[in-house]
Scaffold this active site. Sequence first.
Site, short mmCIF file in Angstrom:
data_model
loop_
_atom_site.label_atom_id
_atom_site.label_comp_id
_atom_site.label_asym_id
_atom_site.label_seq_id
_atom_site.Cartn_x
_atom_site.Cartn_y
_atom_site.Cartn_z
N GLU A 175 0.83 -1.21 0.00
CA GLU A 175 0.00 0.00 0.00
C GLU A 175 0.86 1.26 0.00
O GLU A 175 0.66 2.17 0.80
CB GLU A 175 -0.98 0.00 1.18
CG GLU A 175 -2.34 -0.58 0.82
CD GLU A 175 -3.44 -0.15 1.78
OE1 GLU A 175 -4.30 0.64 1.35
OE2 GLU A 175 -3.45 -0.62 2.92
N TYR A 178 0.38 -7.85 -1.88
CA TYR A 178 -0.76 -7.19 -1.24
C TYR A 178 -2.02 -7.86 -1.77
O TYR A 178 -2.55 -7.49 -2.80
CB TYR A 178 -0.73 -5.69 -1.55
CG TYR A 178 -1.90 -4.91 -0.97
CD1 TYR A 178 -2.35 -5.16 0.32
CD2 TYR A 178 -2.52 -3.92 -1.71
CE1 TYR A 178 -3.41 -4.45 0.84
CE2 TYR A 178 -3.58 -3.20 -1.20
CZ TYR A 178 -4.02 -3.46 0.09
OH TYR A 178 -5.07 -2.75 0.60
N ASP A 204 0.94 -8.26 3.12
CA ASP A 204 -0.40 -8.14 3.68
C ASP A 204 -1.31 -9.09 2.91
O ASP A 204 -1.70 -8.81 1.78
CB ASP A 204 -0.89 -6.69 3.54
CG ASP A 204 -2.31 -6.50 4.05
OD1 ASP A 204 -2.93 -7.48 4.50
OD2 ASP A 204 -2.80 -5.35 3.98
N ASN A 213 -4.32 -10.03 3.87
CA ASN A 213 -5.75 -9.79 4.12
C ASN A 213 -6.48 -11.10 4.42
O ASN A 213 -7.60 -11.33 3.98
CB ASN A 213 -6.39 -9.06 2.94
CG ASN A 213 -6.29 -7.55 3.08
OD1 ASN A 213 -6.56 -6.99 4.14
ND2 ASN A 213 -5.88 -6.89 2.00
N ASP A 257 -1.94 1.83 9.91
CA ASP A 257 -2.80 0.94 10.70
C ASP A 257 -2.23 -0.47 10.82
O ASP A 257 -2.76 -1.31 11.55
CB ASP A 257 -4.24 0.92 10.17
CG ASP A 257 -4.33 0.83 8.66
OD1 ASP A 257 -3.29 0.63 8.00
OD2 ASP A 257 -5.44 0.98 8.13
N HIS A 258 -1.14 -0.75 10.10
CA HIS A 258 -0.39 -2.00 10.23
C HIS A 258 0.93 -1.72 10.96
O HIS A 258 1.40 -0.59 11.03
CB HIS A 258 -0.04 -2.58 8.86
CG HIS A 258 -1.22 -3.03 8.06
ND1 HIS A 258 -1.48 -4.36 7.79
CD2 HIS A 258 -2.20 -2.33 7.42
CE1 HIS A 258 -2.57 -4.45 7.04
NE2 HIS A 258 -3.01 -3.24 6.80
#
Length: 257
Positions: free
Chosen positions: A34, A105, A146, A148, A247-248
């Site tokens: 990101e 990602y 990430d 998810n 936020d990570h």
Amino acid sequence: MKIATWNVNSVKARLPNVLSWLNAAAPDVVLLQEIKCETASFPALEFEPLGYRVHAVGQKSYNGVAILSRLPVEDLIERLPGEPEDVQARYVEGTIGGLRIASLYLPNGNPVGSEKYPYKLRWMERLKAHVGELLAREVPFVLGGDYNVIPAPEDVYDPEGWSGDALFRRETREKFREILNLGLTEAFRALHPAARHAYTFWDYQAGAWPRDLGLRIDHFLLSPQAADRLAGCTIDRSPRGQEKASDHTPVLLDLAD
């Protein structure tokens, strides 16, 4: 070799935080997700004093991945194979120190009732196929990023509340297990099987960070050869508590020589 993965949620917005953490942690390789900028506008010059060469794959305003390395990077690929029409910037892979290392990602997939969830599952199927090819070639590799994906109930603060979310739906976890069952090792759980509240993401809303309402969605998957070198895997929570934090938070992987 020390490898870090971190969804920075805009590399330009978090640049002072990222540089400060890299200066202190000093990983050999850094996998970013990101980055939220086009490839040409990635602030590569800011990382050169720390010894990093940047290999970014970006797009305007969202997505984007990068590999930062103090070692030479060879044979780069900038898309996950299997769907040529997919132009989202979600995957970059190269050879570093004899390892294939990827920053990925994986799509979020929400809302589940939209086309985003089938795209997520297709992307995971493509990743599974690519892993199969790497294993067939007996290439040692590390896939960090990430994902998810919340792998198990112990990886989320409220399993029941997240049961219908794309990150924790049964189909998502099954696809993730299918990839692992090809013969990969999920580094953190291999070393910390009983860890709880070992989160890597806390939402900006509803006081999630101070209340420790987190998710573990950032992972390292290792080939058998890389897993043989697994010496450590830790989550560094400290960057999440800083001003203007992502936020990570970073995950660090240590591989023995």
